[in-house]
Design an enzyme around this catalytic site. Structure first.
Site, mmCIF file in Angstrom:
data_model
loop_
_atom_site.group_PDB
_atom_site.id
_atom_site.type_symbol
_atom_site.label_atom_id
_atom_site.label_comp_id
_atom_site.label_asym_id
_atom_site.label_seq_id
_atom_site.Cartn_x
_atom_site.Cartn_y
_atom_site.Cartn_z
ATOM 1 N N LYS A 134 0.849 -1.206 0.000
ATOM 2 C CA LYS A 134 0.000 0.000 0.000
ATOM 3 C C LYS A 134 0.881 1.252 0.000
ATOM 4 O O LYS A 134 2.078 1.175 0.328
ATOM 5 C CB LYS A 134 -0.907 -0.022 1.229
ATOM 6 C CG LYS A 134 -0.160 0.046 2.548
ATOM 7 C CD LYS A 134 -1.040 -0.313 3.728
ATOM 8 C CE LYS A 134 -0.245 -0.232 5.022
ATOM 9 N NZ LYS A 134 -0.947 -0.860 6.150
ATOM 10 N N ARG A 152 -10.930 0.335 14.129
ATOM 11 C CA ARG A 152 -10.680 1.058 12.882
ATOM 12 C C ARG A 152 -11.593 0.394 11.857
ATOM 13 O O ARG A 152 -12.793 0.365 12.086
ATOM 14 C CB ARG A 152 -9.194 0.937 12.552
ATOM 15 C CG ARG A 152 -8.614 2.110 11.864
ATOM 16 C CD ARG A 152 -7.102 1.997 11.714
ATOM 17 N NE ARG A 152 -6.672 0.826 10.947
ATOM 18 C CZ ARG A 152 -5.419 0.603 10.557
ATOM 19 N NH1 ARG A 152 -4.470 1.454 10.881
ATOM 20 N NH2 ARG A 152 -5.091 -0.463 9.864
ATOM 21 N N HIS A 182 -6.594 -7.184 12.494
ATOM 22 C CA HIS A 182 -5.322 -6.453 12.546
ATOM 23 C C HIS A 182 -5.025 -6.081 14.001
ATOM 24 O O HIS A 182 -5.925 -5.703 14.739
ATOM 25 C CB HIS A 182 -5.446 -5.199 11.672
ATOM 26 C CG HIS A 182 -4.141 -4.508 11.346
ATOM 27 N ND1 HIS A 182 -2.977 -5.184 11.063
ATOM 28 C CD2 HIS A 182 -3.842 -3.197 11.228
ATOM 29 C CE1 HIS A 182 -2.012 -4.307 10.791
ATOM 30 N NE2 HIS A 182 -2.514 -3.089 10.896
ATOM 31 N N ARG A 204 1.031 -10.959 7.093
ATOM 32 C CA ARG A 204 1.022 -9.789 6.207
ATOM 33 C C ARG A 204 2.248 -8.934 6.531
ATOM 34 O O ARG A 204 2.351 -8.327 7.593
ATOM 35 C CB ARG A 204 -0.275 -8.988 6.411
ATOM 36 C CG ARG A 204 -1.543 -9.842 6.199
ATOM 37 C CD ARG A 204 -2.797 -8.985 6.218
ATOM 38 N NE ARG A 204 -2.940 -8.198 7.428
ATOM 39 C CZ ARG A 204 -3.605 -8.572 8.518
ATOM 40 N NH1 ARG A 204 -4.238 -9.743 8.554
ATOM 41 N NH2 ARG A 204 -3.677 -7.789 9.569
ATOM 42 N N TYR A 261 18.518 30.618 7.639
ATOM 43 C CA TYR A 261 17.436 31.516 8.099
ATOM 44 C C TYR A 261 17.367 31.586 9.617
ATOM 45 O O TYR A 261 17.456 30.551 10.295
ATOM 46 C CB TYR A 261 16.083 31.012 7.593
ATOM 47 C CG TYR A 261 15.851 31.167 6.118
ATOM 48 C CD1 TYR A 261 16.002 32.401 5.482
ATOM 49 C CD2 TYR A 261 15.440 30.068 5.356
ATOM 50 C CE1 TYR A 261 15.756 32.523 4.120
ATOM 51 C CE2 TYR A 261 15.182 30.192 4.000
ATOM 52 C CZ TYR A 261 15.347 31.421 3.384
ATOM 53 O OH TYR A 261 15.093 31.539 2.044
ATOM 54 N N CYS A 269 16.189 24.334 4.817
ATOM 55 C CA CYS A 269 15.465 25.226 3.901
ATOM 56 C C CYS A 269 14.625 24.396 2.931
ATOM 57 O O CYS A 269 14.663 23.175 2.950
ATOM 58 C CB CYS A 269 16.456 26.086 3.122
ATOM 59 S SG CYS A 269 17.547 27.047 4.180
ATOM 60 N N MET A 270 13.891 25.065 2.084
ATOM 61 C CA MET A 270 13.013 24.352 1.150
ATOM 62 C C MET A 270 13.818 23.443 0.205
ATOM 63 O O MET A 270 13.413 22.319 -0.089
ATOM 64 C CB MET A 270 12.196 25.353 0.326
ATOM 65 C CG MET A 270 11.140 24.694 -0.545
ATOM 66 S SD MET A 270 10.205 25.871 -1.536
ATOM 67 C CE MET A 270 9.336 26.808 -0.285
ATOM 68 N N ASP A 271 14.973 23.941 -0.244
ATOM 69 C CA ASP A 271 15.713 23.243 -1.296
ATOM 70 C C ASP A 271 17.099 22.784 -0.876
ATOM 71 O O ASP A 271 17.809 22.166 -1.665
ATOM 72 C CB ASP A 271 15.903 24.182 -2.497
ATOM 73 C CG ASP A 271 14.611 24.867 -2.874
ATOM 74 O OD1 ASP A 271 13.646 24.140 -3.151
ATOM 75 O OD2 ASP A 271 14.555 26.107 -2.869
#
Ligand SMILES: *Cc1c(COP(=O)(O)O)cnc(C)c1O
Length: 356
Positions: free
Chosen positions: A34, A124, A152, A207, A248, A295-297
């Site tokens: 999954k 669940r 489960h 599983r 930053y 940072c983002m990148d």
């Protein structure tokens, strides 16, 4: 290499699957793929797991199951969680077994093979024990083949937790009710953790999820090899003086002259910003700390006086045996589980590369 990439070692996966299939004893083994194989790529994982000895695949939705069929995979597949609006006709046409938790869910499944799911304590999906006799009766009277009864576990990763035996007891009661209604179903209950430490709960099938991907859900030592590693490279190297700050908010300040390596992976690539100032990477043969904010990148790594160069490989997480930080370490540092770390690595900007 690309600026950030996830490397999937299918030999490691095959190793883990072989070990787990052996531990499953005589029980069948299902590879749970999954969420695009926990972020590893469902089709590639499914094919490698089948080669290494599983006989079943597990998916969350019919869509995920059909992706496996479209890739030419013919092995039995169990799919267990679609909403009421999903068109289930493909379940019969494409031979996808469906997990059923209620009489309502059974209705649109005429002719399909089903696994009746009983809720034994997770609250669940799964049918509550109170309505279980109704579900069993409806299934027995239907044109569905009932392949199995299943459930489960809530706390299998916490050996000795009293809920495990309680769930097993309720599971036994539910099975007896199915037998009394004239069904002759198989049984499956165990996830990775129970496969490893509760052989009494293996029944007809286990599983396999997280352990197949090489992450150990238990404290006990196991010979599992992480399948995913996350890699990037050094884009820029610079020397800064004592007293200079980094990234930053200037949350880290050098106490001596040091060499910084700029690495091209940031929170848009899957490095949690919560790891700012709190994690190492493996670079030029040693673990070296991330300094300042993620940072983002990009991130910035403190290399001291080590010789590092642009283009050097950086491992963000991978295998402890190779001296690399691990997905589990990331998870523990930021208060989550390694499942979320690896599953979260499916990002359009991050290339996935396969080995083995
Ligand atoms: C995800 C899942 C598993 C696999 O669990 P792991 O803890 O990853 O081994 C097994 N069964 C069901 C129903 C699941 O949803």
């Amino acid at each position: 290499m690309s600026r950030a990439e996830v490397v999937i070692d299918l030999d490691a996966l095959r190793h883990n699957v072989s070990l787990l299939v052996e531990r499953a004893g005589g029980a069948d083994a299902m590879a749970v793929v999954k969420a695009d194989g926990y972020g590893h790529g469902a089709v590639r994982v499914a094919k490698a797991a089948l080669e290494a000895g599983v006989s079943w695949l597990g998916s969350c939705s019919l869509d995920e199951a059909l992706t496996l069929r479209e890739a030419g995979i013919t092995a039995p597949i169990l799919s267990w969680l679609d909403g009421p609006d999903c068109d289930m006709s493909a379940a019969v046409d494409e031979r996808i077994d469906i997990g059923v938790s209620s009489v309502e869910q059974l209705r649109p499944l005429s002719g399909a093979r089903v696994h009746l799911k009983v809720d034994t304590g997770l609250s669940r999906n799964g049918c509550p024990l109170e309505s279980w006799p109704d579900l069993v009766r409806a299934a027995a009277a239907s044109d569905n083949e009932v392949y199995a009864v299943w459930s489960h576990l809530a706390c299998a990763d916490d050996p000795g937790h009293p809920s495990i035996d309680e769930q097993a007891k309720r599971f036994g009661e539910a099975y007896d009710i199915a037998l009394a209604a004239g069904l002759e179903p198989k049984r499956h209950l165990a996830n990775s953790a129970a496969t490893l430490n509760r052989p009494d709960l293996h029944f007809d099938m286990v599983r396999l999820g997280i352990a197949m991907y090489g992450l150990n859900p238990l404290a006990q030592e196991e010979d599992l090899r992480p399948v995913m590693s996350f890699r990037s490279e050094v884009a820029l190297v610079k020397r800064i003086r004592a007293g200079e700050s980094v990234s930053y908010g200037q949350t880290w300040t050098a106490t001596r002259d040091t060499t910084l390596a700029l690495v091209t992976a940031g929170y848009a690539d899957g490095v949690p910003r919560l790891l700012s100032n709190r994690m190492d990477v493996l670079l030029a043969g040693a673990r070296r700390p991330i300094r300042g904010r993620v940072c983002m990148d990009q991130i910035i790594v403190d290399c001291g006086d080590a010789a590092v160069a642009e283009g050097d490989e950086v491992v963000l997480f991978g295998s402890a045996a190779r001296g690399e930080p691990t997905a589990t370490e990331w998870a523990e540092t930021i208060g989550t589980i390694d499942y979320e770390i690896v599953t979260g690595m499916y990002r359009p900007r991050v290339r996935r590369r396969y080995l083995g």
